[in-house]
Design an enzyme around this catalytic site. Structure first.
Site, PDB file in Angstrom:
ATOM      1  N   THR A  60       0.838  -1.200   0.000  1.00  0.00           N
ATOM      2  CA  THR A  60       0.000   0.000   0.000  1.00  0.00           C
ATOM      3  C   THR A  60       0.873   1.250   0.000  1.00  0.00           C
ATOM      4  O   THR A  60       0.605   2.221  -0.725  1.00  0.00           O
ATOM      5  CB  THR A  60      -0.929   0.007   1.226  1.00  0.00           C
ATOM      6  N   TYR A  61       1.917   1.212   0.823  1.00  0.00           N
ATOM      7  CA  TYR A  61       2.870   2.334   0.845  1.00  0.00           C
ATOM      8  C   TYR A  61       3.481   2.529  -0.541  1.00  0.00           C
ATOM      9  O   TYR A  61       3.582   3.658  -1.044  1.00  0.00           O
ATOM     10  CB  TYR A  61       3.964   2.064   1.880  1.00  0.00           C
ATOM     11  N   SER A 106      36.127  12.235  18.239  1.00  0.00           N
ATOM     12  CA  SER A 106      36.015  10.811  18.519  1.00  0.00           C
ATOM     13  C   SER A 106      35.814  10.605  20.024  1.00  0.00           C
ATOM     14  O   SER A 106      35.806  11.566  20.806  1.00  0.00           O
ATOM     15  CB  SER A 106      37.262  10.072  18.031  1.00  0.00           C
ATOM     16  N   ILE A 107      35.651   9.363  20.430  1.00  0.00           N
ATOM     17  CA  ILE A 107      35.387   9.034  21.829  1.00  0.00           C
ATOM     18  C   ILE A 107      36.499   8.127  22.327  1.00  0.00           C
ATOM     19  O   ILE A 107      36.831   7.121  21.688  1.00  0.00           O
ATOM     20  CB  ILE A 107      34.015   8.339  21.979  1.00  0.00           C
ATOM     21  N   LYS A 138      27.072   1.546  20.743  1.00  0.00           N
ATOM     22  CA  LYS A 138      28.092   2.152  19.884  1.00  0.00           C
ATOM     23  C   LYS A 138      27.961   1.502  18.505  1.00  0.00           C
ATOM     24  O   LYS A 138      28.376   0.378  18.294  1.00  0.00           O
ATOM     25  CB  LYS A 138      29.489   1.928  20.444  1.00  0.00           C
ATOM     26  N   ARG A 159      31.843  12.460   8.619  1.00  0.00           N
ATOM     27  CA  ARG A 159      32.651  12.977   9.732  1.00  0.00           C
ATOM     28  C   ARG A 159      34.019  13.470   9.252  1.00  0.00           C
ATOM     29  O   ARG A 159      34.542  14.464   9.734  1.00  0.00           O
ATOM     30  CB  ARG A 159      32.826  11.888  10.794  1.00  0.00           C
ATOM     31  N   LYS A 334      34.272  -0.953  24.817  1.00  0.00           N
ATOM     32  CA  LYS A 334      34.258  -1.801  23.639  1.00  0.00           C
ATOM     33  C   LYS A 334      33.957  -3.261  23.991  1.00  0.00           C
ATOM     34  O   LYS A 334      34.292  -3.736  25.069  1.00  0.00           O
ATOM     35  CB  LYS A 334      35.609  -1.728  22.916  1.00  0.00           C
ATOM     36  N   CYS A 441      62.522  -6.088   3.339  1.00  0.00           N
ATOM     37  CA  CYS A 441      63.336  -6.504   2.207  1.00  0.00           C
ATOM     38  C   CYS A 441      64.303  -5.380   1.870  1.00  0.00           C
ATOM     39  O   CYS A 441      63.910  -4.210   1.783  1.00  0.00           O
ATOM     40  CB  CYS A 441      62.442  -6.808   1.004  1.00  0.00           C
TER      41      CYS A 441
END
Length: 691
Positions: A60-61, A106-107, A138, A159, A334, A441
């Site tokens: 319908t959308y 940033s955090i 996060k 960003r 984290k 090397c």
């Protein structure tokens, strides 16, 4: 703006299943129906994305959306904020750079509970014990700045470096969860930070479709989202399932008191937030929140790699302030890297452009966090010995930051001993030299692997941007002996050499030789970037060129002198000095200068000194110019282009959406502001410069 209700628009709760033919409508009737459809679509977007409570079926959308497209195509009734603009606009030549309204820092982060407790102690030492935190997922996506003026969507940017980013306005406009117009009693001005991502189920469908079309699947949702958002053709972006969560107000004409107030208010304006956010005044509760979220992680429909814990009260956040890179009022706790166990089937050594040797484990393929991994880094020879890892061992493989796979530990030792790192380069058999834990090397450009990567980089966009010289053609030229041990060999190639090779004709040969001829007089900054100095890309090369002006001055600069250049730290200074101290590199550069010199510098060209002695700073976006274009233009005519306003600045050039910080600094230092591209070009014309 008035929020649509069922009484005002019958399409909201009882959409029609069919419509009168478009050709039977008058333009007035079409305009009225189109506006009803736009309002209904916005309402149902809100129900679907913000309230997570769809009121109509997808088909319908789709019928409402298709009808609106048909009306806008048949009549002149399309509006700037129409939902149909999500299908994408005209392709772009490039993404412009724009300055953020406020820094997107940033955090600070860590993976241990004690790290979070220490963050809490620092906060309380600074502002006292009356602290409330907001905890939220996060997201592992791509941060964007989104700007609304008078309730209308006007701009979006990635960003970038936290201060400037790519202008992705048209691409973000295609994201269905980003409203083109805000709802309710919205503020006159609103700047948001959000995270663009691809939901897990949509990512699986996207990859299945790509494979069915014979295309390579994306490695993970984050890479897919990042690549999609930077497409030059917005219609490509529109065809991929990007989504967004908003989680921070960077600037607003509405005066918020807290992050939690932002979280509760944004949905009232039609902006999607994440429903897993919580508020707590106890850091131990914040730790529990992270553990609960990590346990639920497999069931979430979006990628997360930790939790963010931030001070709720905004006045307290302002008091805590920021470092140059981090907010002092927020901390990211984290998750451990995702890991799986598999077997090493072989170990190989890759040779990088700078000669660094990197050991790589070849694995029995294993799924690690939704990504099939068949290769993983072993870091360096020292790590191999410490882990006692060898071919045949059963190992745990993790993805650092949920992206880069690496061998974390040996689970079951099956090899008799650890892998013995070769004493000779596996490509050229030159001696291997060890520098701490790293191996290199010593063959330089006499090593095919280093030569191939050096030529590829020299011809890349970060180098001299030589079209028609990609990886396959570089391999072909080296295999044919046309490039032996010097970048300068490129300029010794003749047309007959190329037409003798498979896949080359007179036209393609001539085109490459013309490209090479065009690259014979590069700017100093382009040359410094192209020759492959470790840690020196286009930005650092430009800093060196501005500071020293001539190549010989860079080549002879001491480590201390290099470190004095703004933006160059001790490690980068060491890399630059060591590069120019190498006899092999000295030979290659001298040989190359015989083919491409002299280098173009503003100090060498008497006719290009119209702006000599002047210093420019740019802010905002200028029509017809990228930021780098504008900076290069003034530098080509003798001026300096810097990133911050000071008493030494002569002009601040302010384009659309200029940064308030630079405007304030210009006022404080009495620096003239050139308002817009017309004022900028008027100054250039007065100095005799035509674009």
């Amino acid at each position: 703006m008035t929020t649509v209700t069922a009484d005002e628009n019958s399409y909201v709760e009882d959409p029609p299943t069919d419509f009168d033919p478009v050709e039977e409508l008058t333009e007035e009737a079409a305009a009225e129906q189109a506006e009803q459809l736009r309002e209904a679509i916005r309402y149902h977007d809100y129900r679907y994305y913000v309230e997570n409570d769809p009121a109509i079926a997808d088909r319908t959308y789709d019928a409402l959306f298709t009808r609106l497209q048909d009306l806008e195509d048949a009549f002149d009734v399309r509006t700037e904020d129409s939902p149909t603009r999500r299908v994408g606009g005209e392709p772009l030549d490039e993404l412009d750079t724009v300055e953020h309204v406020a820094p997107m820092l940033s955090i600070d982060s860590g993976g241990e509970a004690e790290d979070v407790r220490e963050f809490d102690r620092r906060v309380r030492r600074s502002v006292g014990d009356d602290v409330t935190y907001v905890c939220e997922p996060k997201f592992d996506g791509l941060s964007v700045e989104v700007v609304y003026e008078d309730g209308e969507y006007v701009r979006a940017a990635t960003r970038g470096d936290g201060y400037e980013g790519d202008d992705v306005t048209e691409n973000v406009r295609t994201i269905a969860s980003v409203p083109h117009r805000l709802r309710g009693d919205y503020p006159d001005y609103l700047v948001l930070r959000g995270e663009v991502h691809i939901p897990e189920d949509a990512f699986r469908r996207l990859n299945r479709e790509r494979v069915e079309r014979g295309e390579d699947p994306f490695a993970n949702p984050r890479n897919a989202a990042a690549g999609t958002l930077r497409q030059l053709d917005p219609s490509v972006t529109a065809g991929r399932p990007l989504d967004v969560f908003f989680f921070d107000v960077l600037d607003s004409s509405y005066d918020f008191d807290s992050h939690w107030e932002q979280h509760e208010t944004l949905p009232e304006w039609g902006l999607r937030v994440n429903d897993r956010s919580e508020r707590t005044d106890d850091i131990e509760d914040a730790l529990d929140y992270r553990d609960r979220l990590m346990a639920d992680r497999p069931d979430l429909n979006y990628e997360i790699d930790g939790t963010v814990i931030k001070v709720d009260d905004l006045d307290t956040c302002a008091e805590l302030g920021t470092t140059e890179r981090h907010y002092r009022w927020a901390y990211a706790y984290k998750f451990p890297a995702r890991s799986e166990v598999t077997t090493i089937t072989d170990i190989t050594v890759q040779v990088g452009r700078t000669g660094r040797l990197t050991p790589v484990a070849l694995l029995d393929p294993v799924d690690v966090g939704g990504v099939t991994v068949s290769r993983a880094s072993l870091h360096n020879p020292e790590e191999i010995a410490e882990m006692n890892v060898g071919v045949g061992d059963e190992v745990k493989v993790e993805r650092a930051g949920d992206v880069i796979p690496y061998v974390a530990e040996v689970v079951e030792k099956r090899a008799e001993d650890h892998y013995e790192f070769p004493e000779e380069c596996p490509v050229c058999e030159s001696a291997v030299e060890f520098d701490g834990p790293m191996a290199y090397c010593t063959g330089g450009l006499a090593c095919d692997a280093q030569l191939r990567r050096a030529v590829e980089y020299y011809a890349s966009e970060d180098g001299l941007d030589i079209e028609g010289l990609g990886g396959e053609r570089v391999d072909q030229l080296i295999d044919a002996g046309l490039i032996e041990d010097s970048l300068a060999d490129l300029y010794r190639i003749e047309e007959a050499d190329l037409t003798d090779l498979e896949g080359w004709g007179e036209t393609s040969a001539r085109n490459l030789l013309d490209e090479l001829d065009d690259s014979r007089h590069p700017r100093l900054r382009e040359f410094l970037s192209a020759i492959g100095i470790p840690k020196v890309g286009p930005a650092t090369a430009a800093d060196l060129a501005r500071e020293f002006g001539e190549l010989d001055a860079v080549r002879s600069a001491s480590r201390e002198r290099l470190e004095s250049v703004d933006g160059i730290g001790p490690k980068v200074a060491d890399q630059i000095a060591e590069f120019f101290d190498s006899p092999e590199n000295e030979r290659v550069i001298d040989d190359l200068l015989d083919a491409v010199g002299p280098l173009e510098t503003s100090s060498e060209t008497e006719t290009d000194d119209e702006l000599a002695g002047l210093t420019f700073v740019f802010t905002g976006s200028l029509a017809d110019y990228t930021r780098s274009d504008a900076q290069e233009l003034v530098e080509d005519h003798g001026a300096n282009a810097t990133s911050s306003v000071s008493g030494n600045t002569d002009y601040l050039v302010a384009g659309d959406s200029p940064g308030q910080t630079k405007l304030d600094a210009a006022e404080e230092n009495d620096v003239p502001v050139l308002d817009g591209v017309e004022a900028f070009e008027r100054l250039l014309a007065e100095r005799g410069i035509e674009r």
